[in-house]
Write an enzyme that holds these catalytic residues in place. Structure first.
Site, PDB file in Angstrom:
ATOM      1  N   SER A 146       0.834  -1.201   0.000  1.00  0.00           N
ATOM      2  CA  SER A 146       0.000   0.000   0.000  1.00  0.00           C
ATOM      3  C   SER A 146       0.869   1.251   0.000  1.00  0.00           C
ATOM      4  O   SER A 146       1.980   1.255  -0.511  1.00  0.00           O
ATOM      5  CB  SER A 146      -0.970  -0.043   1.185  1.00  0.00           C
ATOM      6  OG  SER A 146      -0.263  -0.189   2.407  1.00  0.00           O
ATOM      7  N   ASP A 183       1.297  13.390   8.628  1.00  0.00           N
ATOM      8  CA  ASP A 183       0.004  12.711   8.748  1.00  0.00           C
ATOM      9  C   ASP A 183      -0.010  11.699   9.888  1.00  0.00           C
ATOM     10  O   ASP A 183      -1.053  11.134  10.213  1.00  0.00           O
ATOM     11  CB  ASP A 183      -0.396  12.038   7.430  1.00  0.00           C
ATOM     12  CG  ASP A 183       0.587  10.958   6.982  1.00  0.00           C
ATOM     13  OD1 ASP A 183       1.507  10.616   7.743  1.00  0.00           O
ATOM     14  OD2 ASP A 183       0.424  10.468   5.846  1.00  0.00           O
ATOM     15  N   HIS A 233       2.613   7.729   7.611  1.00  0.00           N
ATOM     16  CA  HIS A 233       3.665   7.326   6.681  1.00  0.00           C
ATOM     17  C   HIS A 233       5.048   7.659   7.225  1.00  0.00           C
ATOM     18  O   HIS A 233       5.229   8.630   7.958  1.00  0.00           O
ATOM     19  CB  HIS A 233       3.430   7.987   5.316  1.00  0.00           C
ATOM     20  CG  HIS A 233       2.146   7.570   4.697  1.00  0.00           C
ATOM     21  ND1 HIS A 233       1.014   8.368   4.737  1.00  0.00           N
ATOM     22  CD2 HIS A 233       1.792   6.435   4.052  1.00  0.00           C
ATOM     23  CE1 HIS A 233       0.019   7.737   4.138  1.00  0.00           C
ATOM     24  NE2 HIS A 233       0.470   6.557   3.710  1.00  0.00           N
TER      25      HIS A 233
END
Length: 274
Positions: A14, A205, A208
């Site tokens: 992902s 965020d 990540h």
């Protein structure tokens, strides 16, 4: 396809995979480590160390994906009848799977039992590609929950992403890898070994990996490749050299009568990876 043929490493998963070539990410670091290398010992021209190994790093990362979608494309991304099979596949799914479910039934959440079976299918398929295809799974890293709340987009429903859920899916991945004899990086615990991991290891965020988080991951991957009893070895210092011959077109040495090949110095690196 361009030659000569080199071992192929595929990064599959992902967004932690998709973003791995950005912001000093772990994919970019691996690509640098596996480029052709030369470095100096003791900063002298006469004392030299050759470290010239080669592999092609191929990115197959998909933003927002979960293990269900990974299973759906297995045959397309990794066809069993391909003329060349990867030497190594590094797989990461789980962060999106472990998100809290949405009342609509939509969204990336995958129940834990299904996640385990999806990862089993991925591992089984990859191990069947060839007798020399090696696999490494990455488990869920932790997250910075406060950063996630602050970075919430007004265009998507509330993201439920907690360290408790990340830990559950990480533990399940690690347990499955032990059962299937698949090498793994326990990212949940590896990241937290750094004291300031909550601020240092993530982008804004909170999900990540930052360059600092990526360095931790690369160190764990290289450790696996160094210690694995794989034939042939995929550890970068043990792999055969490509175009290693000296040439009269190399730079002239200080003695004025011979040349020194200094292609792709490693002195540019912030870290000299083992």
């Amino acid at each position: 396809m361009v030659g000569p043929a080199r071992p192929v490493f595929v990064l599959f998963g992902s967004s932690i995979v998709q973003f791995s070539f950005s912001n000093g990410g772990w994919g970019a670091i691996l690509a640098d480590v596996y480029a052709r290398k030369f470095s100096f010992v003791d900063c002298g021209w006469r004392a030299m160390r050759w470290e010239r190994t080669k592999a092609d790093i191929i990115l197959r990362g998909y933003l927002g994906w979960n293990s269900r979608r990974g299973v759906q494309v297995l045959e397309e991304v990794f066809p069993k009848d391909a003329a060349v099979q990867p030497s190594l596949v590094i797989v990461y799914f789980g962060g999106n799977d472990s998100m809290g479910s949405h009342s609509s039934g939509l969204g990336p959440h995958v129940p834990l039992p299904e996640y385990i079976e999806n990862m089993r299918k991925i591992g089984t398929h990859l191990k069947s590609l060839s007798g020399k295809t090696r696999v490494i799974f990455l488990s869920n890293p932790p997250v910075n929950e406060e950063m996630i709340r602050c970075a919430q987009s007004p265009y998507i429903s509330k993201i439920v992403r907690t360290n408790e859920l990340c830990w559950q899916y990480s533990e399940a991945c690690v347990k499955l890898c032990k059962e299937m004899d698949i090498k793994f990086v326990d990212m949940f615990n590896a990241i937290q070994k750094q004291d300031d991991w909550q601020t240092a290891c993530f982008l804004t965020d909170g999900i990540h990996l930052s360059s600092e988080g990526s360095k931790i991951l690369v160190a764990e991957i290289i450790k696996i490749l160094k210690e694995a009893d794989w034939k042939p070895s995929l550890y970068w210092k043990s792999m055969p050299t490509e175009f290693s011959e000296d040439s009269p077109f190399d730079l002239v040495a200080s003695n004025g009568v011979s040349t020194i090949n200094i292609s792709n110095l490693t002195t540019h690196r912030e870290i000299e990876w083992d």
